[in-house]
Design an enzyme around this catalytic site. Structure first.
Site, PDB file in Angstrom:
ATOM      1  CE  LYS A 117      -3.140   2.731   2.810  1.00 58.30           C
ATOM      2  NZ  LYS A 117      -4.045   2.879   3.924  1.00 58.30           N
TER       3      LYS A 117
ATOM      4  CD  GLU B   2      -5.134   9.499  10.250  1.00 54.21           C
ATOM      5  OE1 GLU B   2      -5.365   9.878   9.079  1.00 54.21           O
ATOM      6  OE2 GLU B   2      -4.295   8.640  10.537  1.00 54.21           O
TER       7      GLU B   2
ATOM      8  CD  GLU C 258      -7.312   2.831   0.850  1.00 53.50           C
ATOM      9  OE1 GLU C 258      -8.072   2.392  -0.040  1.00 53.50           O
ATOM     10  OE2 GLU C 258      -7.219   4.037   1.127  1.00 53.50           O
TER      11      GLU C 258
ATOM     12  CD  GLU D 275     -10.168   8.110  -1.573  1.00 48.46           C
ATOM     13  OE1 GLU D 275     -10.494   7.056  -2.145  1.00 48.46           O
ATOM     14  OE2 GLU D 275      -9.386   8.150  -0.603  1.00 48.46           O
TER      15      GLU D 275
HETATM   16  C1  LIG Z   1      -4.280  10.997   2.920  1.00 42.65           C
HETATM   17  C2  LIG Z   1      -5.499  11.458   3.193  1.00 42.65           C
HETATM   18  O1  LIG Z   1      -6.467  10.698   3.833  1.00 42.65           O
HETATM   19  C3  LIG Z   1      -6.123   9.523   4.545  1.00 42.65           C
HETATM   20  C4  LIG Z   1      -7.045   9.426   5.677  1.00 42.65           C
HETATM   21  C5  LIG Z   1      -8.291   8.865   5.541  1.00 42.65           C
HETATM   22  C6  LIG Z   1      -8.599   8.121   4.388  1.00 42.65           C
HETATM   23  C7  LIG Z   1      -7.647   7.874   3.433  1.00 42.65           C
HETATM   24  C8  LIG Z   1      -7.975   7.078   2.218  1.00 42.65           C
HETATM   25  O2  LIG Z   1      -9.058   6.476   2.155  1.00 42.65           O
HETATM   26  O3  LIG Z   1      -7.169   7.067   1.278  1.00 42.65           O
HETATM   27  C9  LIG Z   1      -6.239   8.316   3.612  1.00 42.65           C
HETATM   28  O4  LIG Z   1      -5.499   7.244   4.117  1.00 42.65           O
HETATM   29  C10 LIG Z   1      -5.902  12.836   2.870  1.00 42.65           C
HETATM   30  O5  LIG Z   1      -7.019  13.219   3.174  1.00 42.65           O
HETATM   31  O6  LIG Z   1      -5.077  13.571   2.311  1.00 42.65           O
END
Ligand SMILES: C=C(O[C@H]1C=CC=C(C(=O)O)[C@@H]1O)C(=O)O
Length: 431
Positions: free
Chosen positions: A196, A246, A282, A416
């Protein structure tokens, strides 16, 4: 690094008093744009700081842990009984990567920069409290007392709402470059080099006139009550601000709370997210990593049995809450060293994912995705600086990223990141 150790005794004098009012951000009306800001609306935490009574900086990667450790020392002599709810009193953060070359835009934030504000105003119950800090020395107590009185006499009662109609922002970010980067990562994953990797991109935005940082903060907290809204201004006025969902670590004595946050979908996509194999993988990479990383620093660790869905305004995530009892002698610095960067912002295996980023990402993340927040004796709350921007005058550089695993598609990862950028674009006043 400025030395700061218990052996030296207190270096600052501080006093505090109650303050009428309900909103620390209202202080912008009398004290100007805060140098630091932190708010978590769901927890009813809000704090603003002005000026710098003390600054601690790391100038080399080897100093980072020592600087963080020093912030936990009791270096303040209080003239009044100190409130147990006092956040900080040190506020700041550090770069995602201490070893990568620094882009000019990020120079003033440095490798790690922590501020002890001169004036700190925070929410205490249903009212506010103010503390003033001054370096120890002749006359310091008088300085503290008179400044406290001055802040109390002039602190505005009223909450300042953002004003003005939404504006057209000029934005730029290269979709082909990001999609090519995702394809390269998927290839590396397919070849077994990685499991990942989280890829980030910058989005440049320009407004018709300089951004009003106080308005941006007010919008961020309003739109994102479940997030931590933050601001850290460098001496040249450049502001790093955002609203992140987070937490990296919340430490209270030996109690630690952290979380795995990874796996995302559009609002309304909660059921599909919960059932998505790609997002589950993930997410699980992050849970596994955190549990392993905490083993050497914790006496016990527990995690939610199943991820839940965390719904934000523009995006939903999978979230697993994780708690630990820290082992003897483990402080915030050791927790951060163990956890950062988690695979929610780096990847797995960690070193290979980080090398992939150095080689291919072509971006100085600066403080984006780094730990930011507050630290004090025995307590700290550091968040992962996501959904953030570096703001200077009428220009803002936004940062957004997405986790890539086997089966990720460049197009949906682009979408996204677009979704994740919406909160900050709206907060900047964009329509
Ligand atoms: C790296 C980011 O989100 C992280 C945190 C939540 C979900 C994430 C995702 O689903 O990719 C990422 O790991 C960002 O918002 O820049």
């Amino acid at each position: 690094m400025t030395p700061l150790s218990p052996a030296e005794g207190p270096r600052w004098v501080a006093g505090m008093m109650p303050l009428p009012g309900v909103d620390p951000l209202a202080g912008a009306g009398s004290l100007g744009v805060p140098s630091v800001y932190w708010e978590r609306p769901v927890a009813r935490e809000a704090v603003a700081g002005w000026g710098e009574a003390g600054v601690l900086e790391a100038h080399a990667p080897g100093e980072l842990a020592a600087v963080l450790g020093a912030l936990g020392h009791d270096s303040v002599r209080w003239l009044d009984a100190v409130s147990p709810q006092l956040p900080g009193p040190w506020f700041g953060g550090m770069r995602f990567s201490p070893t990568q070359p620094v882009d000019g835009e990020w120079r003033s934030h440095g490798l790690a920069r922590w501020t002890l504000p001169e004036v700190l105003v925070w929410r205490e119950g249903s009212a506010l409290a103010v503390a003033v800090f001054a370096p120890e020395g002749p006359g310091a107590e008088d300085v503290v007392r008179s400044r406290l009185e001055r802040v109390r006499a002039s602190f505005p009662q009223s909450y300042r709402h953002p004003v003005g109609a939404p504006v057209a922002l000029r934005t730029a970010s290269s979709r082909p470059d990001f999609e090519a980067l995702v394809d390269r990562a998927v290839e590396a994953i397919g070849a077994g080099q990685l499991h990942k990797v989280v890829l980030a991109r910058a989005l440049e935005a320009e407004g018709p006139e300089p951004f009003d940082v106080v308005d941006v903060l007010a919008r961020l907290r309003e739109q994102n009550p479940r997030c931590a809204t933050f601001l850290f201004r460098a001496p040249d006025g450049t502001g790093f601000l955002g609203a992140t969902p987070e937490t990296l670590c919340r430490v209270d004595g030996r109690r630690l709370e952290t979380e795995a946050l990874a796996g995302s979908a559009a609002p309304g996509g909660a059921d599909a997210l919960d059932a998505s194999d790609k997002d589950r993988r993930e997410h699980e990479a992050v849970v596994r990593y955190i549990l392993q990383a905490l083993t050497p620093v914790a006496a016990s660790v527990s995690a939610d049995a199943q991820p839940s869905v965390l719904a934000l305004k523009n995006v939903v995530h999978l979230r697993t809450g994780i708690r630990a009892e820290l082992a003897d002698g483990v402080d915030t610095a050791k927790v951060v060293t163990a956890l950062h960067p988690t695979p929610a912002v780096g990847g797995t295996p960690r070193e290979r994912a980080l090398s992939f980023l150095v080689e291919h990402e072509s971006l100085d993340r600066g403080w984006y995705a780094g730990p930011v927040g507050w630290v004090g004796p025995g307590r700290a709350h550091l968040v992962v600086a996501l959904r953030s921007a570096l703001v200077r005058g009428a220009k803002a550089r936004l940062f957004v990223g997405a986790g890539i695993v086997a089966g990720s598609s460049a197009e949906s990862e682009w979408r996204e990141t677009e979704m994740k950028s919406l909160a900050m674009l709206r907060a900047l006043g964009g329509r």
